[in-house]
Write an enzyme that holds these catalytic residues in place. Structure first.
Site, mmCIF file in Angstrom:
data_model
loop_
_atom_site.group_PDB
_atom_site.id
_atom_site.type_symbol
_atom_site.label_atom_id
_atom_site.label_comp_id
_atom_site.label_asym_id
_atom_site.label_seq_id
_atom_site.Cartn_x
_atom_site.Cartn_y
_atom_site.Cartn_z
ATOM 1 C CD GLU A 94 -2.982 -1.346 0.287
ATOM 2 O OE1 GLU A 94 -2.884 -0.370 -0.290
ATOM 3 O OE2 GLU A 94 -3.727 -2.257 0.203
ATOM 4 C CE1 TYR A 184 -12.818 2.383 -3.227
ATOM 5 C CE2 TYR A 184 -13.323 1.113 -1.258
ATOM 6 C CZ TYR A 184 -12.960 2.151 -1.584
ATOM 7 O OH TYR A 184 -12.928 3.385 -0.826
ATOM 8 C CB CYS A 191 -17.503 -0.868 -17.130
ATOM 9 S SG CYS A 191 -17.684 -2.079 -18.604
HETATM 10 ZN ZN LIG Z 1 -15.718 -3.186 -18.899
#
Ligand SMILES: [Zn+2]
Length: 202
Positions: A94, A184, A191
């Site tokens: 991270e 998430y 998209c």
């Molecule tokens: Zn997609």
């Protein structure tokens, strides 16, 4: 993954980055590299920001459940102070959450002959470079960009779709939202949806 030469050909330290979208297997790949170094009897020190308590503050965890022990440190901590003189490998998960100051420490650690492996999100939920990631990617000798699979159309996913109460997050929502019901999912460029103010007013 084409990383054969970096582990055998170097006489110096170096920096390698595992970046990509959420659910692309970054932590799993980081753990794989840590375990390989450990098998080779190299001394590995693993760090993560203390903000990341997804599963356990003491471990780096992958979504698939494998884990290695890690030291949680503050985002503005001087990581150089934690490095033992006999360490061969430093791994940080991270990395996108750390402050700008960590970059010069990373350069110094690699300059000490240590292999530095960094894993982090390259883009935030808006699809914009996350924090210090642009600099991290530039100073690295090696970069691997991992993809997930878009949950909508099965194309390679390069973006993290943020959902708040199952709806796409708005552009102005803060990157770190404490206490909200959010989730998430990986999506491709087409998209990936970000609601902006103008669209909400229309
Ligand atoms: Zn997609």
């Amino acid at each position: 993954m084409a990383i054969n030469f970096r582990e055998i050909g170097h006489k110096t330290g170096w920096v390698e980055v595992i970046c990509g979208v959420m659910f692309s297997g970054k932590s799993e790949e980081l753990i794989r590299r840590i375990k390989r170094a450990t098998i080779a009897k190299q001394k590995v020190q693993v760090f993560k920001p203390d903000i990341d308590n997804r599963y356990d503050p003491l471990f780096v965890n992958s979504h698939s459940g494998i884990k290695v022990q890690a030291l949680s440190i503050k985002q503005d901590a001087k990581i150089l102070d934690y490095i033992d003189p006999d360490t061969n490998v430093v791994a940080i998960d991270e990395i996108q959450f750390f402050s700008q100051d960590i970059i010069q420490d990373i350069e110094k650690i690699a300059g000490m002959g240590i292999r530095v492996i960094l894993a982090g999100l390259d883009l935030d939920f808006k699809g914009q470079p996350f924090g210090i990631m642009p600099q991290i990617l530039c100073i690295a000798e090696y970069v691997d960009k991992l993809h997930a699979i878009c949950v909508k159309c099965t194309s390679p996913a390069t973006r993290t779709q943020r959902l708040i109460n199952d709806q796409p997050a708005r552009y102005e929502d803060p990157i770190i939202l404490v206490g909200a019901s959010e989730s998430y999912e990986p999506r491709c460029r087409d998209c990936h949806i970000i609601l902006v103010k103008e669209m909400q007013l229309a």
